[in-house]
Enzyme design. Structure first.
Site, PDB file in Angstrom:
ATOM      1  N   ASP A   1       1.942   9.966   5.636  1.00  0.00           N
ATOM      2  CA  ASP A   1       2.186  10.448   6.987  1.00  0.00           C
ATOM      3  C   ASP A   1       2.600   9.276   7.878  1.00  0.00           C
ATOM      4  O   ASP A   1       3.621   9.308   8.578  1.00  0.00           O
ATOM      5  CB  ASP A   1       0.872  11.095   7.499  1.00  0.00           C
ATOM      6  CG  ASP A   1       1.027  11.762   8.842  1.00  0.00           C
ATOM      7  OD1 ASP A   1       2.175  11.899   9.321  1.00  0.00           O
ATOM      8  OD2 ASP A   1      -0.002  12.151   9.432  1.00  0.00           O
TER       9      ASP A   1
ATOM     10  N   TYR B   1      -6.710  15.021   4.905  1.00  0.00           N
ATOM     11  CA  TYR B   1      -6.384  16.106   5.832  1.00  0.00           C
ATOM     12  C   TYR B   1      -6.898  17.459   5.353  1.00  0.00           C
ATOM     13  O   TYR B   1      -6.958  18.420   6.126  1.00  0.00           O
ATOM     14  CB  TYR B   1      -4.865  16.199   6.065  1.00  0.00           C
ATOM     15  CG  TYR B   1      -4.257  14.956   6.711  1.00  0.00           C
ATOM     16  CD1 TYR B   1      -5.061  13.935   7.213  1.00  0.00           C
ATOM     17  CD2 TYR B   1      -2.888  14.803   6.816  1.00  0.00           C
ATOM     18  CE1 TYR B   1      -4.504  12.804   7.784  1.00  0.00           C
ATOM     19  CE2 TYR B   1      -2.325  13.675   7.400  1.00  0.00           C
ATOM     20  CZ  TYR B   1      -3.145  12.678   7.875  1.00  0.00           C
ATOM     21  OH  TYR B   1      -2.588  11.560   8.449  1.00  0.00           O
TER      22      TYR B   1
ATOM     23  N   ASP C   1      -1.723  -1.584   3.614  1.00  0.00           N
ATOM     24  CA  ASP C   1      -1.556  -2.485   4.766  1.00  0.00           C
ATOM     25  C   ASP C   1      -0.370  -3.420   4.533  1.00  0.00           C
ATOM     26  O   ASP C   1       0.438  -3.679   5.432  1.00  0.00           O
ATOM     27  CB  ASP C   1      -2.847  -3.257   5.081  1.00  0.00           C
ATOM     28  CG  ASP C   1      -3.579  -3.736   3.833  1.00  0.00           C
ATOM     29  OD1 ASP C   1      -3.238  -3.292   2.711  1.00  0.00           O
ATOM     30  OD2 ASP C   1      -4.488  -4.567   3.966  1.00  0.00           O
TER      31      ASP C   1
ATOM     32  N   LYS D   1      -4.985   2.002  -1.551  1.00  0.00           N
ATOM     33  CA  LYS D   1      -5.935   1.027  -1.000  1.00  0.00           C
ATOM     34  C   LYS D   1      -7.013   0.816  -2.071  1.00  0.00           C
ATOM     35  O   LYS D   1      -8.205   1.076  -1.870  1.00  0.00           O
ATOM     36  CB  LYS D   1      -6.508   1.592   0.322  1.00  0.00           C
ATOM     37  CG  LYS D   1      -7.340   0.626   1.139  1.00  0.00           C
ATOM     38  CD  LYS D   1      -6.534  -0.472   1.802  1.00  0.00           C
ATOM     39  CE  LYS D   1      -7.451  -1.422   2.558  1.00  0.00           C
ATOM     40  NZ  LYS D   1      -6.741  -2.638   3.009  1.00  0.00           N
TER      41      LYS D   1
ATOM     42  N   ASP E   1       6.755   7.927   8.905  1.00  0.00           N
ATOM     43  CA  ASP E   1       7.192   7.795  10.296  1.00  0.00           C
ATOM     44  C   ASP E   1       7.682   6.381  10.587  1.00  0.00           C
ATOM     45  O   ASP E   1       8.674   6.183  11.287  1.00  0.00           O
ATOM     46  CB  ASP E   1       6.050   8.148  11.266  1.00  0.00           C
ATOM     47  CG  ASP E   1       6.113   9.609  11.677  1.00  0.00           C
ATOM     48  OD1 ASP E   1       6.784  10.396  10.975  1.00  0.00           O
ATOM     49  OD2 ASP E   1       5.492   9.970  12.700  1.00  0.00           O
TER      50      ASP E   1
END
Ligand code: NAD
Length: 368
Positions: A252, A147, A228, A196, A256
């Site tokens: 992020d 980001y 994942d 990852k 959520d």
């Protein structure tokens, strides 16, 4: 006896209503445990735009910086009807939030996801999974990664191409890893570092640095999990998690997901920390303009954020435990704000009493 200087940002919408209840509870904590709490309010968001023409003034930033911690409600209004959203983006309410996060160097975001027995019916997971309960803390890096990397869109031979870059240096990883392990030491002493590493270099560095930091915390169990797999495990077996430590974008998305499996937005606390004990504490939800001023908003997320403040900024674990226990007790006694009332068809064992914002604050404060 501690003398605590707390800056409050009531903000907009339900913000002032829910912050008032958190203050009520903190005042009770101060009285019961013999601390002195000094509150100073500052304006931010729409309230500051109306009074000062900007979403956050330099004076307000200075007041926040001079405090030991900041307790915030929420900012913003109805994004389609409020005149605040006709202003240029750098003058809108949310710009105040971005500015304060930057000014206070808040690089670590903490979001607990807890399933309360009394609210288990709101959990969208199958009962055979939810009955094990869960109580996890997601620690997300907030100021680096994809980001904040360099980005551009180009056209090459008539084909549009977009490039985003994901960069982390070892210092950025180390400081958030230290926060993650420190927090695990106050909990069940397990860190699941999510990356990852089978694909990304940034994840391989992440894993290496987290391993280095882990050496300083021999009591904490460290495990690594690919992002994942983590997304699956959160809905398959959320009870396995204590602290989830991860980079910005993964955090992020996963935070959520974790908050949705609790099913109750009015219950979700959060914190953003810098490399000292300083932090900004706020509910995960927004300013809920649809219910503002009605006295029905759930203050529990803000009260639990205040408990996080006691625990993580002030090391007042006993006081934080008392606040969390008081919240559990009112739920067990059947008190609910409208957002956490049982749904039609739900079987409830205890007698349920619907209460408003201020009454919920009173009930929790009385049980400290
Ligand atoms: P929201 O979280 O404000 O509301 C979503 C829904 O949840 C609404 O129906 C609301 O009534 C309900 N809700 C939220 N908190 C509640 C509580 N404590 N008790 C009972 N019900 C609650 O999200 P939104 O409607 O998308 O956003 C409204 C405004 O809030 C926007 O201006 C948005 O930008 C802002 N916002 C601010 C923050 C922040 O201050 N950190 C975070 C998210 C959204």
């Amino acid at each position: 006896m501690m003398e605590l200087k707390i800056t409050c940002i009531p903000g907009d919408g339900i913000g002032p209503e829910i912050v008032a209840e958190a203050k009520k509870v903190l005042n009770k904590v101060a009285e019961k445990y013999g601390h002195s709490m000094n509150f100073t309010d500052i304006l931010m968001g729409g309230a500051s735009i109306d009074a000062c023409g900007v979403p956050l003034t330099e004076e307000a930033v200075a007041v926040a910086k001079a405090a030991d911690a900041v307790l915030m409600g929420s900012i913003g209004g109805n994004t389609t009807t409020s005149p605040w959203y006709k202003l240029p983006p750098n003058l809108r309410p949310e710009a105040g939030l971005l500015k304060i996060r930057k000014e206070l160097n808040l690089f670590a975001n903490l979001r607990p996801a807890v399933l309360y027995d009394e609210l288990a019916a709101a959990c969208p997971l199958k009962e055979e999974i939810s009955k094990a309960g869960f109580d996890m803390m997601i620690m997300r890096e907030l100021t680096g990664g994809l980001y904040f990397g360099e980005r551009r869109t180009v056209e090459e031979n008539g084909v549009r191409k977009a490039i985003d870059t994901l960069t982390y240096d070892e210092n950025e990883i180390r400081r958030i890893a230290i926060k993650g392990f420190d927090i695990a030491m106050k909990r069940r002493k397990k860190v699941t570092s999510v990356d990852k590493a089978n694909v990304l270099d940034s994840s391989r560095l992440w894993r290496a640095v987290v391993e280095e930091v882990a050496k300083d915390y021999p009591e904490v169990t460290l495990e690594h999990m690919l992002v994942d797999n983590c997304a699956m495990q959160l809905v398959k077996d959320p009870a396995q998690f204590d602290v989830i430590l991860t980079e910005n974008m993964f955090g992020d998305i996963l935070s959520d997901e974790a908050s949705m499996v609790t099913g109750s937005i009015g219950m979700l606390a959060s914190a953003s920390l810098n490399d000292t004990k300083f932090g900004l504490y706020e509910p995960s939800g927004g300013s809920a303009p649809d219910i503002a001023g009605k006295g029905i908003a759930n203050p529990i997320a803000t009260i639990l954020s205040a408990a996080m403040m006691l625990r993580y900024s002030f090391d007042l674990d006993r006081e934080a435990d008392a606040v969390e226990a008081a919240v559990k007790q009112v739920l067990a006694e059947g008190y609910r704000t409208i957002d956490i009332m049982p749904q039609k068809g739900e079987t409830v064992t205890e007698e349920i009493t619907q209460v408003g914002t201020a009454r919920m604050g009173d009930l929790i404060a009385e049980r400290i």
